[in-house]
Motif scaffolding. Structure first.
Motif, PDB file in Angstrom:
ATOM      1  N   THR A   1       0.818  -1.216   0.000  1.00  0.00           N
ATOM      2  CA  THR A   1       0.000   0.000   0.000  1.00  0.00           C
ATOM      3  C   THR A   1       0.857   1.275   0.000  1.00  0.00           C
ATOM      4  O   THR A   1       0.322   2.375   0.029  1.00  0.00           O
ATOM      5  CB  THR A   1      -0.928   0.041   1.235  1.00  0.00           C
TER       6      THR A   1
ATOM      7  N   HIS B   1       4.374   5.703   3.419  1.00  0.00           N
ATOM      8  CA  HIS B   1       3.063   6.239   3.043  1.00  0.00           C
ATOM      9  C   HIS B   1       3.103   7.758   3.144  1.00  0.00           C
ATOM     10  O   HIS B   1       3.427   8.303   4.211  1.00  0.00           O
ATOM     11  CB  HIS B   1       1.990   5.678   3.984  1.00  0.00           C
TER      12      HIS B   1
ATOM     13  N   ASP C   1      -6.481   5.903  -0.337  1.00  0.00           N
ATOM     14  CA  ASP C   1      -6.518   4.877  -1.379  1.00  0.00           C
ATOM     15  C   ASP C   1      -7.696   3.926  -1.188  1.00  0.00           C
ATOM     16  O   ASP C   1      -7.742   2.852  -1.781  1.00  0.00           O
ATOM     17  CB  ASP C   1      -5.183   4.107  -1.425  1.00  0.00           C
TER      18      ASP C   1
ATOM     19  N   LYS D   1      -5.645   2.454   3.257  1.00  0.00           N
ATOM     20  CA  LYS D   1      -5.700   1.000   3.450  1.00  0.00           C
ATOM     21  C   LYS D   1      -4.776   0.532   4.555  1.00  0.00           C
ATOM     22  O   LYS D   1      -5.161  -0.254   5.422  1.00  0.00           O
ATOM     23  CB  LYS D   1      -5.270   0.289   2.151  1.00  0.00           C
ATOM     24  N   HIS D   2      -3.513   1.006   4.528  1.00  0.00           N
ATOM     25  CA  HIS D   2      -2.535   0.442   5.464  1.00  0.00           C
ATOM     26  C   HIS D   2      -2.929   0.734   6.910  1.00  0.00           C
ATOM     27  O   HIS D   2      -2.629  -0.040   7.810  1.00  0.00           O
ATOM     28  CB  HIS D   2      -1.119   0.957   5.175  1.00  0.00           C
TER      29      HIS D   2
ATOM     30  N   ARG E   1     -11.059  -4.899  -1.999  1.00  0.00           N
ATOM     31  CA  ARG E   1      -9.717  -4.546  -2.447  1.00  0.00           C
ATOM     32  C   ARG E   1      -9.755  -4.146  -3.918  1.00  0.00           C
ATOM     33  O   ARG E   1      -9.141  -3.159  -4.330  1.00  0.00           O
ATOM     34  CB  ARG E   1      -8.794  -5.749  -2.244  1.00  0.00           C
TER      35      ARG E   1
END
Lengths: 260, 260
Positions: free
Chosen positions: A88, A107, B90, B108-109, B129
């Motif tokens: 990600t 990120h 995202d 997401k992370h 996803r």
């Protein structure tokens, strides 16, 4: 507040006159038993009343509960190191002077939230934003990796060298929390051998607390100053700092003399 | 540990015989001054020795320092709410049953690190996803927004309804920290009017502490039980739980009777 310097059978606080010899008793003969350590003490060594002891115990329990809650919050908020979750990642960091290094994924939103420098870099239309790559010079892969890890977890396994390297990055990217973390480590590990180099380092990277902690150690060892292996180097590289040491020392001497 | 129930001029602990009338003194006449509250006390009310008082003060200072460090760590680790930083998001979360709602951007992370359910959803090849959208049913925009905010900040401005709604999401997405946070809120705000509904709710969402706190309040008010407005509903919807209340009550009565 329950400590036990020596284990004694617990019992309620008692006081007794030490007048077994039949002579007249006085205050110094009286002994009490401390509710905390359970040892006996006389009136000259008395501390608190029972109510304050109980309140202090409750206050301590409350503080410990708060610590547990904060630790749980830290654990919840800590993010895994990005390598574990690279799929990600939307930016990579590259230590350009380390030829063996692989890029480090991260990120953007996290870098932006941790550092105003990354924020400016990634929220404006700069090369780093367009390319998705941040190139960082003059550091090794290991240092950069520890830096990125810190941004996710607020933790690092420091030694003296890494603390200095991360402090430099903390200053460069304005990650104040990291800078303070490294500064505290360096202060905790301070000794005479490190004092002069720490003093010069603290001056260069604007660390007030480290600077005053180093200066204090130097002033306590003025008789050894010129023999310290970093002294000659400091005279060469930054004689003004050496002058400041002497000025502070003389100023303190005059103040002390003036007080008598 | 320095508290002041009544401000007195500070002085060193002293003891004096209260024998101004000339009669023979005994232990109960002796008074000391507490180092914490600075009031006088006699021997029957003595708490700790001076050394333990000083140690307790140092220990308290140490705990307060630890709290400050943890708070600073929490502040560093807290991420801004994703709306502020949506350009790097995202994934979006959509409260499908709230027709007025706009999608909520997230990362997401972060979702993956906070919830094993999101982790499974986003790390395997599932619809969420592929589409970059997580649809969540049965909740309002405001609840979902508070939920996502909590995942970034570990904070929420709770009222009773939001605490229940977020606890349900905490259970569904296995965000244990959020569930505990809401459970603590509901326990702190517990009263007789809420006890039965909280009891049923705690049973449904597997909250042990809330369940036992509610049951304790119910058992203290058994004479009012059948009049509580939630009682009839609980008999209808979950009579087994009502049986459990009576069983526990009778069990306690028998235990108490057996103790005499």
């Amino acid at each position: 507040m329950v400590r036990n310097r020596r284990r004694m059978p617990p019992r309620r606080c008692t006081a007794s006159m030490g007048s077994s010899n039949g002579s007249e008793s006085d205050a110094s003969d009286l002994v009490m038993r401390c509710l905390s350590c359970e040892e006996e003490y006389d009136m000259d060594d008395s501390g608190t009343c029972r109510e304050c002891y109980q309140e202090a115990n409750e206050a301590e329990e409350e503080l410990r509960r708060e610590i547990e809650e904060l630790k749980s919050k830290v654990s919840f908020l800590t993010l895994p190191y990005p390598n574990l979750n690279a799929s990600t990642a939307d930016i990579i960091l590259v230590p350009v002077d380390d030829s063996d290094a692989v890029p480090i994924p991260a990120h953007k939103h996290l870098l932006v939230s941790r550092s105003p420098v990354f924020k400016a870099m990634l929220e404006n239309d700069m090369a780093e934003r367009r390319s998705g790559t941040i190139k960082i010079s003059d550091i090794s892969y290991d240092t950069l990796s520890a830096f990125v890890n810190y941004l996710y977890t607020a933790e690092a396994s420091l030694d003296n060298e890494l603390a200095c390297n991360l402090l430099v990055l903390g200053e460069k990217y304005q990650v104040k929390h990291l800078k303070t973390y490294c500064e505290k480590y360096l202060i905790a590990k301070m000794n005479w051998n490190k004092a002069i180099s720490n003093y010069a380092f603290a001056y260069q990277y604007n660390c007030k607390q480290l600077r005053s902690a180093s200066l204090a150690v130097i002033l306590d060892n003025m008789d050894l100053l010129t023999q310290n292996e970093c002294y000659a180097e400091l005279v060469d590289t930054n004689p003004r700092l050496v002058v400041e040491i002497y000025e502070t020392y003389i100023g303190k001497q005059l103040n002390t003399a003036g007080a008598f």
